[in-house]
Scaffold this active site. Structure first.
Site: not given
Length: 461
Positions: A387-389
């Site tokens: 998700n965040d990466v």
């Protein structure tokens, strides 16, 4: 003769430590490196036992209990639980150092007639060891989801409270180290350091947890080295400094990978939870869903496919299915690469370990700097629970909490397929615009089940 033998054994152990550490630089040599380092530790333990003149029954009991707990725990732990296992084992090391320092205080009569450097090293070991122990327990609780992953603290008052605990712990350390002081000062030192460890880690959100684990590991190493100085044990000094130095370097590298500083991470207040269902700005967005059959067709006729693994792959234990899928694609002439972000997962190297477990070739694993230029030439990027990466807000939205963090530029691919259970956000607790992009399709479900279905579809083509 005995002193000479102990010295020689320590030198052998140090050589094995360093050789083992060198082996940990790549998955192909990591297992051998671990075995070499373990052999070095066994040699160091034997050398230390040769110096012991009494307390053999206690030592034997400790060895038996440690072995009985450690080996089964290490063998049974799942890869998804490895981060919290690392945090817990690391914390135990710090706690052991703190107890050793307390024992030295008691047996020396409060450091009466003790060299100043020994007293200083002991109280330093007590402070840092206690911080590491209690901080690691909080990190374990967050990773195990016993505690909430979100930041927990006093807001703007958090840093003054932390500073107060640090000043109190240092003051007690000075008083305890003066020589002949009351044992109460040593106990208060351990208590204030314990509160400091808890108060430092509680406000740190889940997104920063990989960096925190590395930092706590470095602190444990430094405390062990200090304890080695106090005890005159060369093995503890060298091993502790190796752990402390390597942990510090890794912590700095991971902080740079997130475009954050270590002080900013320790200040806390960012990330954790992964429960936000949408962007949170009141705007309704739609996503395009895709079937396993459609995903298989897109990848089967691609020239290059890049797999982007994240914690979702770890949870589903999908790495072996991913390797089977890659084998089928490569048999069709498709080039398959793996994009590894430095902080993907919940501990340093999490994705590398999982993929190495599935016998994915090391050469196929590409770090952020190697792979980012490849996305523009990539036909399909398959994002598995990351998700965040992969969040383009880190590049495009100055108001985003992760703005400036280097990410994998999967949004530049000709097509993106995201495997997720739901539309919940990642560990940083923020929404990902990638999911709503025109070139993105969502394949909902358990990652292992979804990849297995893609494998079956590829076989049928």
């Amino acid at each position: 003769m005995m002193a000479t033998l102990v010295t020689v054994l320590y030198i052998v152990a140090f050589g094995l430590f360093i050789t083992g550490l060198m082996g940990l630089t790549g998955p192909k040599t990591a297992v051998r490196g671990n075995k070499i380092a373990a052999l070095g530790m066994a040699v160091a333990v034997v050398a230390t036992l040769l110096r012991v003149e009494n307390n053999w029954p206690l030592i034997v009991v400790g060895l038996i209990l440690g072995t009985a707990v450690g080996i089964p725990s290490a063998r049974r732990v799942k890869m998804t639980a490895m981060p919290q296992m690392v945090a817990l084992f690391n914390g135990v090391g710090g706690g052991a150092v703190a107890l050793i320092a307390w024992s030295e205080f008691r047996t020396s009569g409060g450091f009466a007639d003790t060299a100043t450097y020994v007293a200083a090293a002991s109280v330093f070991a007590a402070l840092i060891g206690s911080v590491s122990f209690w901080g690691s327990l909080i990190a374990f609780g967050k990773l195990q989801e016993i505690l909430p992953g979100r930041p927990i603290g006093f807001g703007k008052r958090q840093q003054p409270v932390n500073l107060l605990m640090l000043v109190a712990a240092v003051a007690c350390a000075v008083l305890a180290g003066l020589g002949g002081a009351s044992q109460a000062w040593m106990i208060l030192l351990l208590v204030f350091a314990a509160v400091l460890g808890v108060m430092v880690v509680l406000p740190i959100g889940g997104a920063d947890m990989p960096v925190v684990i590395s930092l706590l590991n470095a602190l444990t190493g430094l405390s062990a080295a200090a304890a080695g100085v106090a005890l005159g044990n060369t093995a503890m000094i060298v091993a502790g400094m190796i752990v402390g130095a390597s942990g510090s370097i890794l912590t700095n590298q991971m902080a740079l990978a997130m475009n954050r500083t270590v002080p900013a991470i320790v200040a806390g207040g960012f990330g954790g939870g992964g429960v936000l269902p949408g962007a949170g700005d009141g705007v309704e967005r739609t996503v395009r869903s895709v079937s396993a059959s459609d995903a298989a067709i897109q990848m089967a006729y691609a020239s290059q496919v890049v797999v982007v693994p994240g914690y979702g792959m770890a949870v589903a234990q999908a790495q072996h299915a991913v390797k089977d899928m890659a084998n089928l694609l490569e048999a069709r002439g498709v080039e398959v690469k793996y994009a590894i972000h430095p902080v993907a997962g919940r501990m340093p190297g999490h994705m590398n370990v999982l993929l190495a477990e599935a016998d994915v070739p090391y050469d196929a694993l590409k770090d952020l700097d190697e792979i980012n230029d490849e996305f523009a030439r990539t036909d399909v990027s398959l994002v598995i629970g990351a998700n965040d990466v992969t969040n383009p807000a880190a590049r495009n939205d100055a108001s985003s909490p992760i703005y400036g963090m280097p990410i994998l530029n999967v949004d530049e691919s000709r097509a993106v397929i995201v495997l997720k259970r739901s539309m919940s956000s990642g560990f940083a607790g923020i929404d990902n615009p990638l999911f709503y992009a025109d070139r993105t399709s969502m394949l909902f479900g358990d990652a292992k089940k979804s990849v297995t279905e893609i494998v079956e579809e590829l076989k049928a083509l």
